[in-house]
Design a protein around this motif. Structure first.
Motif, PDB file in Angstrom:
ATOM      1  N   THR A 288      63.766 -39.420  14.468  1.00 11.72           N
ATOM      2  CA  THR A 288      64.913 -38.604  14.037  1.00 11.72           C
ATOM      3  C   THR A 288      65.406 -39.125  12.695  1.00 11.72           C
ATOM      4  OG1 THR A 288      66.460 -40.021  15.261  1.00 11.72           O
ATOM      5  CG2 THR A 288      65.625 -38.076  16.400  1.00 11.72           C
ATOM      6  N   PRO A 291      71.739 -37.499  12.527  1.00 10.43           N
ATOM      7  CA  PRO A 291      72.181 -36.731  13.696  1.00 10.43           C
ATOM      8  C   PRO A 291      71.266 -35.538  13.972  1.00 10.43           C
ATOM      9  CG  PRO A 291      74.031 -37.231  12.255  1.00 10.43           C
ATOM     10  CD  PRO A 291      72.788 -37.617  11.505  1.00 10.43           C
ATOM     11  N   LYS A 293      70.041 -31.863  14.621  1.00  9.35           N
ATOM     12  CA  LYS A 293      70.472 -30.579  14.067  1.00  9.35           C
ATOM     13  C   LYS A 293      69.478 -29.505  14.451  1.00  9.35           C
ATOM     14  CE  LYS A 293      72.090 -28.390   9.804  1.00  9.35           C
ATOM     15  NZ  LYS A 293      72.384 -28.573   8.346  1.00  9.35           N
ATOM     16  N   LYS A 328      74.028 -31.889  22.147  1.00 10.81           N
ATOM     17  CA  LYS A 328      74.265 -32.939  21.140  1.00 10.81           C
ATOM     18  C   LYS A 328      73.987 -32.465  19.720  1.00 10.81           C
ATOM     19  CE  LYS A 328      75.245 -37.347  20.447  1.00 10.81           C
ATOM     20  NZ  LYS A 328      76.533 -37.946  20.856  1.00 10.81           N
ATOM     21  N   ALA A 329      72.990 -31.589  19.558  1.00 11.87           N
ATOM     22  CA  ALA A 329      72.556 -31.190  18.214  1.00 11.87           C
ATOM     23  C   ALA A 329      73.511 -30.171  17.597  1.00 11.87           C
ATOM     24  CB  ALA A 329      71.150 -30.613  18.276  1.00 11.87           C
ATOM     25  N   GLU A 330      73.732 -30.277  16.316  1.00 19.46           N
ATOM     26  CA  GLU A 330      74.576 -29.318  15.603  1.00 19.46           C
ATOM     27  C   GLU A 330      73.846 -27.977  15.524  1.00 19.46           C
ATOM     28  OE1 GLU A 330      76.314 -28.517  11.100  1.00 19.46           O
ATOM     29  OE2 GLU A 330      75.614 -30.529  11.663  1.00 19.46           O
ATOM     30  N   GLY A 331      74.505 -26.920  16.001  1.00 17.47           N
ATOM     31  CA  GLY A 331      73.888 -25.605  15.994  1.00 17.47           C
ATOM     32  C   GLY A 331      73.879 -24.991  17.377  1.00 17.47           C
ATOM     33  N   SER A 332      73.364 -23.757  17.469  1.00 15.58           N
ATOM     34  CA  SER A 332      73.390 -23.009  18.725  1.00 15.58           C
ATOM     35  C   SER A 332      71.971 -22.706  19.201  1.00 15.58           C
ATOM     36  CB  SER A 332      74.147 -21.684  18.542  1.00 15.58           C
ATOM     37  OG  SER A 332      75.472 -21.936  18.125  1.00 15.58           O
ATOM     38  N   GLY A 369      76.239 -26.661  20.010  1.00 15.66           N
ATOM     39  CA  GLY A 369      76.199 -28.112  19.947  1.00 15.66           C
ATOM     40  C   GLY A 369      76.934 -28.707  18.773  1.00 15.66           C
ATOM     41  N   GLY A 370      76.949 -30.038  18.762  1.00 13.37           N
ATOM     42  CA  GLY A 370      77.593 -30.769  17.684  1.00 13.37           C
ATOM     43  C   GLY A 370      79.084 -30.934  17.847  1.00 13.37           C
ATOM     44  N   LYS A 371      79.638 -30.536  19.005  1.00 13.62           N
ATOM     45  CA  LYS A 371      81.073 -30.686  19.238  1.00 13.62           C
ATOM     46  C   LYS A 371      81.380 -32.153  19.569  1.00 13.62           C
ATOM     47  CE  LYS A 371      81.450 -26.163  19.091  1.00 13.62           C
ATOM     48  NZ  LYS A 371      82.064 -25.463  17.941  1.00 13.62           N
ATOM     49  N   SER A 396      74.637 -40.794  25.438  1.00 15.20           N
ATOM     50  CA  SER A 396      74.822 -40.583  23.998  1.00 15.20           C
ATOM     51  C   SER A 396      76.273 -40.757  23.558  1.00 15.20           C
ATOM     52  CB  SER A 396      74.351 -39.174  23.618  1.00 15.20           C
ATOM     53  OG  SER A 396      75.272 -38.184  24.071  1.00 15.20           O
TER      54      SER A 396
END
Length: 433
Positions: A288, A291, A293, A328-332, A369-371, A396
Protein backbone atom coordinates in the motif's frame (compact mmCIF):
# COMPACT_ATOMS: atom_id res chain seq x y z
CA UNK A 1 -19.98 -17.61 24.25
CA UNK A 2 -16.54 -16.42 23.17
CA UNK A 3 -15.88 -12.72 22.80
CA UNK A 4 -12.80 -11.04 21.39
CA UNK A 5 -11.03 -7.99 22.76
CA UNK A 6 -9.08 -6.14 20.07
CA UNK A 7 -6.46 -3.49 20.86
CA UNK A 8 -6.23 -1.84 17.44
CA UNK A 9 -4.05 0.67 15.69
CA UNK A 10 -0.91 -1.45 15.25
CA UNK A 11 0.35 -2.07 11.69
CA UNK A 12 0.66 -5.83 11.24
CA UNK A 13 3.84 -7.12 9.65
CA UNK A 14 5.71 -10.39 9.23
CA UNK A 15 5.42 -13.80 7.59
CA UNK A 16 2.66 -16.30 8.25
CA UNK A 17 1.71 -19.78 7.04
CA UNK A 18 -2.04 -20.37 6.54
CA UNK A 19 -3.86 -23.47 7.72
CA UNK A 20 -5.80 -25.88 5.50
CA UNK A 21 -9.13 -24.87 3.97
CA UNK A 22 -12.09 -25.95 6.11
CA UNK A 23 -14.16 -26.29 2.94
CA UNK A 24 -11.69 -28.87 1.61
CA UNK A 25 -10.94 -30.61 4.89
CA UNK A 26 -14.55 -31.41 5.79
CA UNK A 27 -15.68 -33.02 2.49
CA UNK A 28 -12.41 -34.96 2.34
CA UNK A 29 -13.01 -36.21 5.88
CA UNK A 30 -16.51 -37.30 4.85
CA UNK A 31 -15.09 -38.97 1.73
CA UNK A 32 -12.97 -41.32 3.84
CA UNK A 33 -16.20 -43.18 4.72
CA UNK A 34 -16.26 -44.53 1.17
CA UNK A 35 -13.17 -46.71 1.67
CA UNK A 36 -12.31 -49.51 4.07
CA UNK A 37 -8.60 -48.88 3.53
CA UNK A 38 -6.56 -46.73 5.95
CA UNK A 39 -6.20 -43.03 5.12
CA UNK A 40 -3.69 -40.54 6.48
CA UNK A 41 -4.40 -36.79 6.25
CA UNK A 42 -1.69 -34.19 6.93
CA UNK A 43 -2.25 -30.57 7.88
CA UNK A 44 -5.63 -31.15 9.57
CA UNK A 45 -6.64 -27.91 11.35
CA UNK A 46 -7.82 -27.81 14.94
CA UNK A 47 -11.34 -26.50 14.32
CA UNK A 48 -14.68 -27.40 15.89
CA UNK A 49 -16.22 -28.96 12.76
CA UNK A 50 -13.29 -31.37 12.40
CA UNK A 51 -13.69 -32.42 16.02
CA UNK A 52 -17.41 -33.06 15.49
CA UNK A 53 -16.89 -35.30 12.47
CA UNK A 54 -14.06 -37.21 14.17
CA UNK A 55 -16.35 -37.79 17.16
CA UNK A 56 -19.01 -39.22 14.82
CA UNK A 57 -16.45 -41.60 13.32
CA UNK A 58 -15.46 -42.81 16.76
CA UNK A 59 -19.08 -43.36 17.79
CA UNK A 60 -19.63 -45.43 14.64
CA UNK A 61 -16.71 -47.68 15.51
CA UNK A 62 -14.09 -46.30 13.14
CA UNK A 63 -10.47 -46.24 14.23
CA UNK A 64 -9.25 -42.63 14.45
CA UNK A 65 -5.94 -41.25 15.66
CA UNK A 66 -5.57 -37.47 15.58
CA UNK A 67 -2.73 -35.24 16.75
CA UNK A 68 -3.45 -31.54 16.24
CA UNK A 69 0.14 -30.67 17.16
CA UNK A 70 1.42 -32.45 14.06
CA UNK A 71 -1.81 -32.05 12.08
CA UNK A 72 -1.83 -35.76 11.25
CA UNK A 73 -5.06 -37.77 11.23
CA UNK A 74 -5.16 -41.51 10.63
CA UNK A 75 -8.61 -42.96 9.99
CA UNK A 76 -9.67 -46.51 9.21
CA UNK A 77 -13.34 -47.33 8.61
CA UNK A 78 -12.94 -51.11 8.40
CA UNK A 79 -15.16 -51.83 11.44
CA UNK A 80 -17.58 -48.92 11.06
CA UNK A 81 -21.28 -49.52 11.72
CA UNK A 82 -24.39 -47.34 11.38
CA UNK A 83 -28.01 -47.61 12.55
CA UNK A 84 -30.31 -44.79 11.30
CA UNK A 85 -32.70 -45.47 14.19
CA UNK A 86 -30.15 -44.55 16.85
CA UNK A 87 -27.11 -42.89 15.29
CA UNK A 88 -27.20 -39.14 14.73
CA UNK A 89 -25.12 -36.85 12.55
CA UNK A 90 -23.82 -33.51 13.86
CA UNK A 91 -26.43 -30.75 13.86
CA UNK A 92 -25.75 -27.06 13.16
CA UNK A 93 -22.98 -28.09 10.77
CA UNK A 94 -23.70 -27.92 7.06
CA UNK A 95 -20.94 -30.35 6.11
CA UNK A 96 -22.55 -33.27 7.97
CA UNK A 97 -24.83 -33.75 4.95
CA UNK A 98 -21.74 -35.01 3.08
CA UNK A 99 -21.61 -38.05 5.37
CA UNK A 100 -24.80 -39.29 3.69
CA UNK A 101 -23.25 -40.76 0.48
CA UNK A 102 -20.72 -42.81 2.41
CA UNK A 103 -23.38 -44.14 4.77
CA UNK A 104 -25.71 -45.03 1.89
CA UNK A 105 -22.94 -46.76 -0.06
CA UNK A 106 -21.69 -48.69 2.98
CA UNK A 107 -24.88 -49.41 4.94
CA UNK A 108 -27.79 -48.69 2.59
CA UNK A 109 -29.17 -46.02 4.93
CA UNK A 110 -28.44 -42.54 6.25
CA UNK A 111 -30.04 -39.63 8.09
CA UNK A 112 -30.33 -35.90 7.49
CA UNK A 113 -31.05 -33.93 10.64
CA UNK A 114 -33.44 -30.98 10.56
CA UNK A 115 -30.86 -28.49 11.81
CA UNK A 116 -28.16 -28.93 9.15
CA UNK A 117 -27.66 -25.24 8.43
CA UNK A 118 -24.18 -23.93 9.31
CA UNK A 119 -23.68 -20.14 9.22
CA UNK A 120 -26.75 -17.87 9.28
CA UNK A 121 -26.46 -16.80 5.65
CA UNK A 122 -30.16 -16.95 4.85
CA UNK A 123 -32.22 -19.75 3.31
CA UNK A 124 -29.98 -22.80 2.81
CA UNK A 125 -32.14 -25.53 1.36
CA UNK A 126 -31.40 -29.25 1.48
CA UNK A 127 -33.64 -30.07 -1.51
CA UNK A 128 -30.78 -30.08 -4.08
CA UNK A 129 -28.95 -32.66 -1.95
CA UNK A 130 -32.02 -34.83 -1.45
CA UNK A 131 -32.63 -34.73 -5.20
CA UNK A 132 -29.09 -35.96 -5.85
CA UNK A 133 -29.53 -38.81 -3.37
CA UNK A 134 -32.85 -39.78 -4.97
CA UNK A 135 -31.31 -39.79 -8.44
CA UNK A 136 -28.77 -42.35 -7.23
CA UNK A 137 -31.58 -44.57 -5.92
CA UNK A 138 -32.37 -43.38 -2.38
CA UNK A 139 -35.90 -43.59 -0.98
CA UNK A 140 -36.67 -40.74 1.40
CA UNK A 141 -38.84 -40.95 4.52
CA UNK A 142 -39.72 -37.83 6.49
CA UNK A 143 -39.54 -38.11 10.29
CA UNK A 144 -40.46 -35.50 12.94
CA UNK A 145 -36.78 -34.59 13.44
CA UNK A 146 -35.29 -35.19 10.00
CA UNK A 147 -35.14 -37.49 6.98
CA UNK A 148 -34.13 -41.14 6.63
CA UNK A 149 -32.71 -42.26 3.29
CA UNK A 150 -32.59 -45.92 2.30
CA UNK A 151 -31.23 -47.74 -0.75
CA UNK A 152 -32.07 -51.36 -1.49
CA UNK A 153 -29.54 -51.80 -4.30
CA UNK A 154 -26.12 -50.40 -5.29
CA UNK A 155 -26.17 -46.71 -6.17
CA UNK A 156 -27.10 -46.16 -9.82
CA UNK A 157 -25.23 -43.77 -12.15
CA UNK A 158 -27.17 -40.89 -13.71
CA UNK A 159 -26.84 -37.55 -15.50
CA UNK A 160 -27.80 -34.40 -13.61
CA UNK A 161 -27.94 -30.66 -14.33
CA UNK A 162 -28.11 -28.59 -11.14
CA UNK A 163 -30.14 -25.41 -10.68
CA UNK A 164 -27.02 -23.54 -9.61
CA UNK A 165 -23.33 -24.29 -9.04
CA UNK A 166 -23.54 -25.43 -5.44
CA UNK A 167 -20.28 -26.55 -3.83
CA UNK A 168 -21.76 -29.07 -1.41
CA UNK A 169 -24.24 -30.44 -3.97
CA UNK A 170 -21.35 -30.99 -6.40
CA UNK A 171 -19.34 -32.79 -3.75
CA UNK A 172 -22.31 -34.97 -2.77
CA UNK A 173 -22.82 -35.92 -6.42
CA UNK A 174 -19.16 -36.95 -6.76
CA UNK A 175 -19.32 -38.91 -3.50
CA UNK A 176 -22.36 -40.84 -4.72
CA UNK A 177 -21.04 -41.37 -8.25
CA UNK A 178 -17.62 -42.66 -7.19
CA UNK A 179 -18.98 -46.13 -6.32
CA UNK A 180 -22.16 -46.06 -8.44
CA UNK A 181 -22.73 -48.59 -11.18
CA UNK A 182 -22.00 -46.83 -14.49
CA UNK A 183 -20.98 -43.38 -15.73
CA UNK A 184 -22.45 -40.22 -14.15
CA UNK A 185 -22.23 -36.66 -15.46
CA UNK A 186 -22.89 -33.42 -13.61
CA UNK A 187 -23.54 -30.19 -15.52
CA UNK A 188 -23.30 -26.81 -13.76
CA UNK A 189 -20.83 -28.23 -11.26
CA UNK A 190 -19.06 -25.95 -8.79
CA UNK A 191 -15.36 -25.43 -9.49
CA UNK A 192 -13.99 -23.56 -6.43
CA UNK A 193 -10.37 -24.30 -5.40
CA UNK A 194 -11.59 -26.44 -2.51
CA UNK A 195 -13.82 -28.45 -4.87
CA UNK A 196 -10.79 -29.05 -7.09
CA UNK A 197 -8.78 -30.15 -4.05
CA UNK A 198 -11.60 -32.50 -3.03
CA UNK A 199 -11.68 -34.04 -6.54
CA UNK A 200 -7.90 -34.46 -6.45
CA UNK A 201 -8.22 -36.39 -3.19
CA UNK A 202 -11.01 -38.56 -4.58
CA UNK A 203 -8.80 -39.37 -7.56
CA UNK A 204 -6.01 -40.32 -5.15
CA UNK A 205 -8.41 -42.85 -3.58
CA UNK A 206 -9.03 -44.29 -7.05
CA UNK A 207 -12.16 -42.44 -8.17
CA UNK A 208 -12.38 -41.91 -11.95
CA UNK A 209 -13.19 -38.20 -12.39
CA UNK A 210 -12.87 -36.11 -15.55
CA UNK A 211 -13.34 -32.34 -15.79
CA UNK A 212 -11.60 -31.11 -12.62
CA UNK A 213 -11.98 -27.34 -12.33
CA UNK A 214 -14.74 -27.09 -14.95
CA UNK A 215 -18.52 -26.83 -14.82
CA UNK A 216 -19.00 -30.37 -16.16
CA UNK A 217 -17.80 -33.51 -14.39
CA UNK A 218 -17.81 -37.07 -15.64
CA UNK A 219 -17.43 -39.82 -13.02
CA UNK A 220 -17.05 -43.49 -13.87
CA UNK A 221 -18.00 -45.65 -10.91
CA UNK A 222 -15.48 -48.17 -9.56
CA UNK A 223 -15.91 -51.31 -7.46
CA UNK A 224 -13.98 -49.98 -4.47
CA UNK A 225 -11.71 -47.16 -3.37
CA UNK A 226 -8.29 -47.53 -1.76
CA UNK A 227 -6.25 -45.67 0.83
CA UNK A 228 -4.20 -42.50 0.60
CA UNK A 229 -1.61 -40.30 2.26
CA UNK A 230 -2.67 -36.72 1.54
CA UNK A 231 -1.40 -33.27 2.53
CA UNK A 232 -3.81 -30.31 2.44
CA UNK A 233 -2.91 -27.11 0.59
CA UNK A 234 -3.10 -23.60 2.07
CA UNK A 235 -6.53 -22.05 2.53
CA UNK A 236 -6.98 -19.25 -0.01
CA UNK A 237 -9.55 -17.69 2.36
CA UNK A 238 -6.86 -17.32 5.03
CA UNK A 239 -4.35 -16.05 2.49
CA UNK A 240 -6.74 -13.27 1.45
CA UNK A 241 -7.64 -12.52 5.08
CA UNK A 242 -4.04 -12.15 6.24
CA UNK A 243 -3.19 -9.96 3.24
CA UNK A 244 -6.24 -7.79 3.95
CA UNK A 245 -5.25 -7.47 7.62
CA UNK A 246 -1.89 -6.17 6.51
CA UNK A 247 -3.52 -3.71 4.13
CA UNK A 248 -6.19 -2.38 6.49
CA UNK A 249 -3.65 -1.76 9.29
CA UNK A 250 -1.05 -0.22 6.99
CA UNK A 251 1.39 -3.06 7.58
CA UNK A 252 3.45 -5.46 5.50
CA UNK A 253 2.20 -9.04 5.71
CA UNK A 254 3.63 -11.92 3.68
CA UNK A 255 1.64 -15.16 3.36
CA UNK A 256 2.74 -18.56 2.08
CA UNK A 257 0.79 -19.27 -1.11
CA UNK A 258 1.38 -22.33 -3.22
CA UNK A 259 -1.36 -21.53 -5.76
CA UNK A 260 -0.99 -17.92 -6.99
CA UNK A 261 -2.63 -19.02 -10.27
CA UNK A 262 -5.95 -18.87 -8.37
CA UNK A 263 -5.50 -15.18 -7.53
CA UNK A 264 -5.73 -12.94 -10.65
CA UNK A 265 -9.33 -11.83 -9.94
CA UNK A 266 -8.65 -11.52 -6.21
CA UNK A 267 -5.56 -9.40 -6.98
CA UNK A 268 -7.69 -7.10 -9.16
CA UNK A 269 -10.28 -6.87 -6.39
CA UNK A 270 -7.62 -5.76 -3.89
CA UNK A 271 -6.49 -3.18 -6.45
CA UNK A 272 -9.95 -1.57 -6.32
CA UNK A 273 -9.04 -0.43 -2.80
CA UNK A 274 -5.54 0.75 -3.65
CA UNK A 275 -3.82 -2.47 -2.55
CA UNK A 276 -1.25 -4.20 -4.76
CA UNK A 277 -0.67 -7.94 -4.22
CA UNK A 278 2.76 -9.29 -5.19
CA UNK A 279 3.45 -13.03 -5.62
CA UNK A 280 7.11 -14.07 -5.35
CA UNK A 281 8.89 -17.35 -4.54
CA UNK A 282 5.85 -19.06 -3.06
CA UNK A 283 4.81 -16.08 -0.93
CA UNK A 284 2.23 -13.31 -1.40
CA UNK A 285 2.41 -9.84 0.13
CA UNK A 286 0.33 -6.67 0.22
CA UNK A 287 1.73 -3.30 -0.85
CA UNK A 288 0.00 0.00 0.00
CA UNK A 289 1.11 3.55 -0.65
CA UNK A 290 -0.44 5.57 2.14
CA UNK A 291 -4.10 5.42 3.19
CA UNK A 292 -6.43 3.12 1.26
CA UNK A 293 -8.36 4.80 -1.54
CA UNK A 294 -11.05 3.38 -3.82
CA UNK A 295 -10.12 3.31 -7.50
CA UNK A 296 -12.54 5.47 -9.48
CA UNK A 297 -14.29 3.72 -12.41
CA UNK A 298 -13.77 5.16 -15.89
CA UNK A 299 -17.52 4.97 -16.49
CA UNK A 300 -19.14 8.13 -15.12
CA UNK A 301 -21.95 8.05 -12.57
CA UNK A 302 -21.46 4.46 -11.39
CA UNK A 303 -19.99 3.07 -8.21
CA UNK A 304 -16.93 0.89 -7.96
CA UNK A 305 -18.27 -2.61 -7.24
CA UNK A 306 -17.35 -6.07 -6.00
CA UNK A 307 -19.63 -8.83 -7.27
CA UNK A 308 -19.51 -12.17 -5.46
CA UNK A 309 -20.94 -15.41 -6.84
CA UNK A 310 -19.84 -19.03 -7.43
CA UNK A 311 -16.28 -19.46 -8.68
CA UNK A 312 -14.70 -18.11 -10.83
CA UNK A 313 -16.36 -14.96 -9.43
CA UNK A 314 -15.04 -13.44 -6.22
CA UNK A 315 -16.10 -16.01 -3.59
CA UNK A 316 -19.07 -14.92 -1.48
CA UNK A 317 -17.25 -16.13 1.64
CA UNK A 318 -14.64 -13.42 1.08
CA UNK A 319 -17.05 -10.55 0.47
CA UNK A 320 -17.05 -9.41 4.15
CA UNK A 321 -13.25 -9.15 4.03
CA UNK A 322 -13.51 -6.66 1.17
CA UNK A 323 -16.38 -4.85 2.92
CA UNK A 324 -13.94 -4.15 5.77
CA UNK A 325 -11.51 -2.64 3.27
CA UNK A 326 -14.39 -0.62 1.79
CA UNK A 327 -15.21 0.84 5.20
CA UNK A 328 -11.60 1.95 5.63
CA UNK A 329 -10.80 3.13 2.09
CA UNK A 330 -11.71 6.64 0.95
CA UNK A 331 -14.50 6.37 -1.61
CA UNK A 332 -17.68 4.40 -2.26
CA UNK A 333 -18.13 0.75 -3.24
CA UNK A 334 -21.16 -1.43 -3.92
CA UNK A 335 -20.90 -5.03 -2.71
CA UNK A 336 -23.21 -7.57 -4.33
CA UNK A 337 -23.76 -11.03 -2.85
CA UNK A 338 -25.43 -13.02 -5.63
CA UNK A 339 -25.86 -16.20 -3.59
CA UNK A 340 -27.14 -15.67 -0.04
CA UNK A 341 -30.05 -13.48 0.98
CA UNK A 342 -29.12 -13.14 4.66
CA UNK A 343 -25.39 -12.42 4.61
CA UNK A 344 -25.34 -8.61 4.37
CA UNK A 345 -27.49 -7.49 7.29
CA UNK A 346 -24.70 -6.39 9.62
CA UNK A 347 -24.41 -2.73 8.62
CA UNK A 348 -25.69 -1.69 12.05
CA UNK A 349 -22.59 -3.23 13.64
CA UNK A 350 -20.31 -1.34 11.25
CA UNK A 351 -22.15 1.86 12.19
CA UNK A 352 -21.06 1.40 15.80
CA UNK A 353 -17.47 2.02 14.63
CA UNK A 354 -18.67 5.18 12.89
CA UNK A 355 -18.63 3.54 9.47
CA UNK A 356 -21.20 4.53 6.85
CA UNK A 357 -22.65 1.44 5.19
CA UNK A 358 -26.07 1.28 3.55
CA UNK A 359 -27.98 -1.96 2.91
CA UNK A 360 -29.71 -1.45 -0.44
CA UNK A 361 -31.53 -4.81 -0.34
CA UNK A 362 -30.82 -8.31 1.06
CA UNK A 363 -28.09 -8.83 -1.55
CA UNK A 364 -26.40 -5.43 -1.92
CA UNK A 365 -24.50 -3.09 0.41
CA UNK A 366 -22.81 0.25 -0.29
CA UNK A 367 -19.92 1.51 1.82
CA UNK A 368 -19.00 5.19 1.97
CA UNK A 369 -15.47 4.76 3.25
CA UNK A 370 -12.82 6.99 4.71
CA UNK A 371 -15.03 8.24 7.56
CA UNK A 372 -13.46 8.78 11.02
CA UNK A 373 -13.70 5.51 12.94
CA UNK A 374 -13.54 4.90 16.68
CA UNK A 375 -13.35 1.79 18.91
CA UNK A 376 -16.67 0.13 19.67
CA UNK A 377 -18.46 -2.85 21.16
CA UNK A 378 -20.07 -4.82 18.34
CA UNK A 379 -21.84 -8.17 18.02
CA UNK A 380 -21.12 -10.63 15.23
CA UNK A 381 -23.82 -12.68 13.53
CA UNK A 382 -23.07 -16.40 13.25
CA UNK A 383 -21.09 -15.97 10.01
CA UNK A 384 -17.39 -16.86 10.06
CA UNK A 385 -15.93 -14.11 7.91
CA UNK A 386 -18.26 -11.39 9.15
CA UNK A 387 -16.72 -11.96 12.58
CA UNK A 388 -13.29 -11.64 10.94
CA UNK A 389 -14.34 -8.50 9.03
CA UNK A 390 -15.39 -6.86 12.29
CA UNK A 391 -12.04 -7.93 13.75
CA UNK A 392 -10.29 -6.30 10.78
CA UNK A 393 -12.07 -2.98 11.25
CA UNK A 394 -11.34 -3.04 14.98
CA UNK A 395 -7.66 -3.83 14.31
CA UNK A 396 -7.38 -0.73 12.10
CA UNK A 397 -8.66 1.64 14.82
CA UNK A 398 -6.42 2.79 17.70
CA UNK A 399 -7.98 1.78 21.02
CA UNK A 400 -9.89 -1.12 22.56
CA UNK A 401 -12.87 -2.75 20.83
CA UNK A 402 -14.98 -5.74 21.83
CA UNK A 403 -16.44 -8.22 19.33
CA UNK A 404 -19.18 -10.19 21.04
CA UNK A 405 -20.04 -13.72 19.89
CA UNK A 406 -16.87 -14.07 17.82
CA UNK A 407 -17.08 -17.88 18.18
CA UNK A 408 -17.60 -18.52 14.41
CA UNK A 409 -13.92 -17.68 13.82
CA UNK A 410 -12.98 -20.88 15.61
CA UNK A 411 -15.13 -22.94 13.21
CA UNK A 412 -12.81 -22.26 10.29
CA UNK A 413 -9.48 -20.93 11.52
CA UNK A 414 -7.41 -22.76 14.16
CA UNK A 415 -5.53 -20.48 16.56
CA UNK A 416 -6.39 -17.52 14.33
CA UNK A 417 -5.92 -14.90 17.04
CA UNK A 418 -2.66 -16.46 18.18
CA UNK A 419 -1.33 -16.50 14.61
CA UNK A 420 -2.05 -12.85 13.90
CA UNK A 421 -0.51 -12.11 17.30
CA UNK A 422 2.75 -13.18 15.64
CA UNK A 423 2.22 -10.27 13.23
CA UNK A 424 1.96 -7.78 16.09
CA UNK A 425 -1.79 -7.85 16.77
CA UNK A 426 -2.95 -7.45 20.37
CA UNK A 427 -6.11 -9.51 20.83
CA UNK A 428 -7.47 -11.86 23.46
CA UNK A 429 -10.41 -14.22 23.89
CA UNK A 430 -12.86 -13.70 26.74
CA UNK A 431 -15.25 -16.49 27.67
CA UNK A 432 -18.68 -16.08 29.25
CA UNK A 433 -22.03 -14.34 28.84
Amino acid sequence: MSHLIVHGGTPLSGRIIPSANKNAVLPILCATLLTKAPVRLRGVPEITDVKKIVEVFRKLGSKVELDFKTGILDVHHQDTRFDPATDRLPEEMRSSIMLVPGLMARFGAARIEDDVKGCTLGAREIDPHVEVFQRFGANVERLPDGLVLKVDRPLTANDHWTDYASVTTTENFVLCAALADGVSTLTNAASEPHVQEFCNFMSLLGAQIEGHGTSKLKITGVQELGGADYTFTEDFHEIVTFLALGAITGGNVQVKNGAPEMFPLLDRTFAKFGVQIVHEDGWSRCVTNGPLKVKEPFTRNILQKVEAAPWPYVPVDLLPIFVALGVKAEGSVMFWNKVYDGAMGWTSELAKFGAHAFLSDPHRMITFGGKPLSPAEVESPYIIRVAIALLMVAASIPGKSLIKNATPIRRAHPNFVEHIGELGARMEWVEGD
